[in-house]
Design an enzyme around this catalytic site. Structure first.
Site, PDB file in Angstrom:
ATOM      1  N   PHE A   1     -53.955 121.923 -35.576  1.00 33.22           N
ATOM      2  CA  PHE A   1     -54.683 120.797 -34.984  1.00 33.22           C
ATOM      3  C   PHE A   1     -56.067 120.707 -35.607  1.00 33.22           C
ATOM      4  O   PHE A   1     -56.786 121.714 -35.694  1.00 33.22           O
ATOM      5  CB  PHE A   1     -54.825 120.977 -33.468  1.00 33.22           C
ATOM      6  CG  PHE A   1     -53.552 120.788 -32.700  1.00 33.22           C
ATOM      7  CD1 PHE A   1     -53.298 119.608 -32.021  1.00 33.22           C
ATOM      8  CD2 PHE A   1     -52.603 121.797 -32.647  1.00 33.22           C
ATOM      9  CE1 PHE A   1     -52.124 119.430 -31.305  1.00 33.22           C
ATOM     10  CE2 PHE A   1     -51.414 121.628 -31.945  1.00 33.22           C
ATOM     11  CZ  PHE A   1     -51.180 120.447 -31.270  1.00 33.22           C
ATOM     12  N   ALA A   2     -56.450 119.500 -36.043  1.00 33.70           N
ATOM     13  CA  ALA A   2     -57.794 119.253 -36.565  1.00 33.70           C
ATOM     14  C   ALA A   2     -58.362 118.041 -35.848  1.00 33.70           C
ATOM     15  O   ALA A   2     -58.134 116.905 -36.257  1.00 33.70           O
ATOM     16  CB  ALA A   2     -57.754 119.020 -38.069  1.00 33.70           C
TER      17      ALA A   2
ATOM     18  N   TYR B   1     -63.430 119.740 -36.190  1.00 31.20           N
ATOM     19  CA  TYR B   1     -62.549 120.663 -36.910  1.00 31.20           C
ATOM     20  C   TYR B   1     -61.874 120.035 -38.128  1.00 31.20           C
ATOM     21  O   TYR B   1     -61.200 120.739 -38.882  1.00 31.20           O
ATOM     22  CB  TYR B   1     -61.505 121.245 -35.953  1.00 31.20           C
ATOM     23  CG  TYR B   1     -62.081 122.334 -35.068  1.00 31.20           C
ATOM     24  CD1 TYR B   1     -61.949 123.673 -35.403  1.00 31.20           C
ATOM     25  CD2 TYR B   1     -62.802 122.017 -33.924  1.00 31.20           C
ATOM     26  CE1 TYR B   1     -62.491 124.674 -34.614  1.00 31.20           C
ATOM     27  CE2 TYR B   1     -63.351 122.999 -33.125  1.00 31.20           C
ATOM     28  CZ  TYR B   1     -63.192 124.330 -33.481  1.00 31.20           C
ATOM     29  OH  TYR B   1     -63.754 125.313 -32.693  1.00 31.20           O
TER      30      TYR B   1
ATOM     31  N   GLU C   1     -54.782 131.286 -24.292  1.00 30.31           N
ATOM     32  CA  GLU C   1     -54.549 132.645 -24.771  1.00 30.31           C
ATOM     33  C   GLU C   1     -54.213 133.596 -23.626  1.00 30.31           C
ATOM     34  O   GLU C   1     -53.389 134.513 -23.790  1.00 30.31           O
ATOM     35  CB  GLU C   1     -55.771 133.155 -25.537  1.00 30.31           C
ATOM     36  CG  GLU C   1     -55.553 134.471 -26.247  1.00 30.31           C
ATOM     37  CD  GLU C   1     -56.681 134.788 -27.208  1.00 30.31           C
ATOM     38  OE1 GLU C   1     -56.573 134.408 -28.400  1.00 30.31           O
ATOM     39  OE2 GLU C   1     -57.684 135.399 -26.766  1.00 30.31           O
TER      40      GLU C   1
ATOM     41  N   ASP D   1     -54.321 128.331 -36.138  1.00 28.08           N
ATOM     42  CA  ASP D   1     -55.590 127.619 -36.007  1.00 28.08           C
ATOM     43  C   ASP D   1     -55.981 127.002 -37.345  1.00 28.08           C
ATOM     44  O   ASP D   1     -55.732 127.587 -38.416  1.00 28.08           O
ATOM     45  CB  ASP D   1     -56.698 128.569 -35.559  1.00 28.08           C
ATOM     46  CG  ASP D   1     -56.722 128.780 -34.053  1.00 28.08           C
ATOM     47  OD1 ASP D   1     -55.984 128.084 -33.331  1.00 28.08           O
ATOM     48  OD2 ASP D   1     -57.492 129.664 -33.589  1.00 28.08           O
TER      49      ASP D   1
ATOM     50  N   ASP E   1     -61.185 138.693 -38.427  1.00 27.71           N
ATOM     51  CA  ASP E   1     -62.466 138.009 -38.231  1.00 27.71           C
ATOM     52  C   ASP E   1     -63.513 138.707 -39.081  1.00 27.71           C
ATOM     53  O   ASP E   1     -63.744 139.912 -38.936  1.00 27.71           O
ATOM     54  CB  ASP E   1     -62.865 138.039 -36.752  1.00 27.71           C
ATOM     55  CG  ASP E   1     -63.998 137.069 -36.445  1.00 27.71           C
ATOM     56  OD1 ASP E   1     -64.973 137.037 -37.224  1.00 27.71           O
ATOM     57  OD2 ASP E   1     -63.919 136.357 -35.439  1.00 27.71           O
TER      58      ASP E   1
END
Length: 352
Positions: free
Chosen positions: A124-125, A129, A306, A214, A329
């Protein structure tokens, strides 16, 4: 994969060519029409099958030839010399945990090439984003299941941002317009609903496996068929050494995402998960149901979708786990057990 009824318009970007495509599917994701199924698990099955046809579907084809692998040279596997001694590679329920050094991709590729499977990736953008589309798509096109058929389903509120994306011949990009929400929490929690509806109306006819990733990540190393399994979860890089009682589960009993003290296996990230189309449908349906029940009761789970994902995976054990190598990360100090960073989150630019 059967196509039956006019569904809607999507944008296809493949091999650098942009065009309009009409898809034909039995149900529209925005329609109130409900499928006729005997149970939620029956989404991939016809309900008018008689007993004899059901029995026939379970019969093995005893005359079907088993395809042979090509000749491959590789190091001899030794029972006394495991590939990794420094990490857990098998869960108590016998699901593998995938780390560098635990598999041979040449063997796996040879096996999966014979199966001719198609894998889908949903991302998804929306809103700011859209800035991550180019980085994600270019790296995923290069490193995600390279050499295998992949359909990328990009949901965005800004489809005009999609242009001139060069795709590998075996990959296809489908751009699907979607409305945004005023709060990022609403965007986050609506994803489960959108995914399950599109599985029902479209994806189940087009792919064998489906993964959510993501958009604000980039791939730096190959992510291959070692991730393929019935229900796949990724261990969070922030919580992979945290003990059970310190993991950030939702603990309030009034939430549908609640995990009781003393329970829990690993902490899974909602940034990368997937599996067979049927299992991802069950997961997203259950999580969305939990989100809606919480909303009706005036509660929001600690880490939104989540939290619901972790609750679901506690009682529906994943059949394969991906180590934090598969979603790292860069803000974290890299441990020696992380031998390769296959996919990393991208730092957000607050000015966008």
């Amino acid at each position: 994969m059967a196509i039956t009824k006019l569904h809607g318009l999507a944008i296809l970007v493949t091999a650098g060519i942009t065009g309009a495509i009409w898809y034909h599917h039995p149900f529209s994701p925005d329609s109130n029409q409900q499928p006729t199924t005997s149970s939620e698990e029956g989404i991939l099955l016809m309900t008018n099958m008689n007993q004899s046809s059901c029995q026939l579907s379970r019969e093995a084809d005893l005359n079907e030839a088993s395809p042979m692998l090509p000749r491959i040279l590789y190091p001899e596997p030794l029972l006394t010399k495991p590939g990794r001694r420094d990490v857990l590679v098998l869960t108590p329920w016998l699901a593998p945990i995938v780390w560098e050094g635990t598999f041979n991709r040449d063997i796996l590729n040879a096996q999966y090439m014979q199966k001719n499977i198609v894998t889908g990736v949903v991302t998804f953008a929306v809103k700011k984003y859209v800035q991550f589309i180019q980085g994600f798509m270019s790296s995923a096109n290069k490193y995600f299941l390279a050499g295998h058929q992949v359909n990328f389903y990009l949901f965005t509120d800004n489809p005009e941002h999609i242009s001139h994306l060069q795709m590998a011949p075996e990959n296809h990009l489908f751009v699907i317009p979607v409305r945004n929400h005023s709060h990022w929490q609403d965007i986050s929690m609506s994803r489960m609903d959108i995914i399950r509806r599109y599985i029902h109306s479209q994806f189940q006819y087009e792919v064998d496996y489906l993964y959510y990733i993501d958009i604000d990540v980039q791939l730096f190393e190959h992510i291959g068929v070692e991730i393929i399994d019935t229900l796949v979860a990724t261990i969070s890089p922030w919580q992979y050494t945290t003990r059970r009682d310190s993991k950030p589960y939702e603990t309030r009993t009034e939430s549908q995402a609640a995990i009781a003290k003393g329970e829990g296996d690993f902490y899974y990230t909602a940034s990368f998960y997937g599996g067979s189309v049927a299992e991802v449908y069950k997961l997203t349906t259950a999580c969305f149901k939990g989100v809606m029940e919480d909303r009706e009761n005036g509660i929001e789970a600690r880490w939104h979708d989540e939290s619901h994902l972790n609750r679901y995976l506690l009682y529906h054990k994943p059949t394969r786990l991906l180590s934090p190598e598969y979603y790292w990360d860069e803000e974290l100090r890299r441990s020696r057990i992380i031998q390769v960073k296959r996919m990393c989150s991208v730092r957000k630019d607050s000015n966008h």
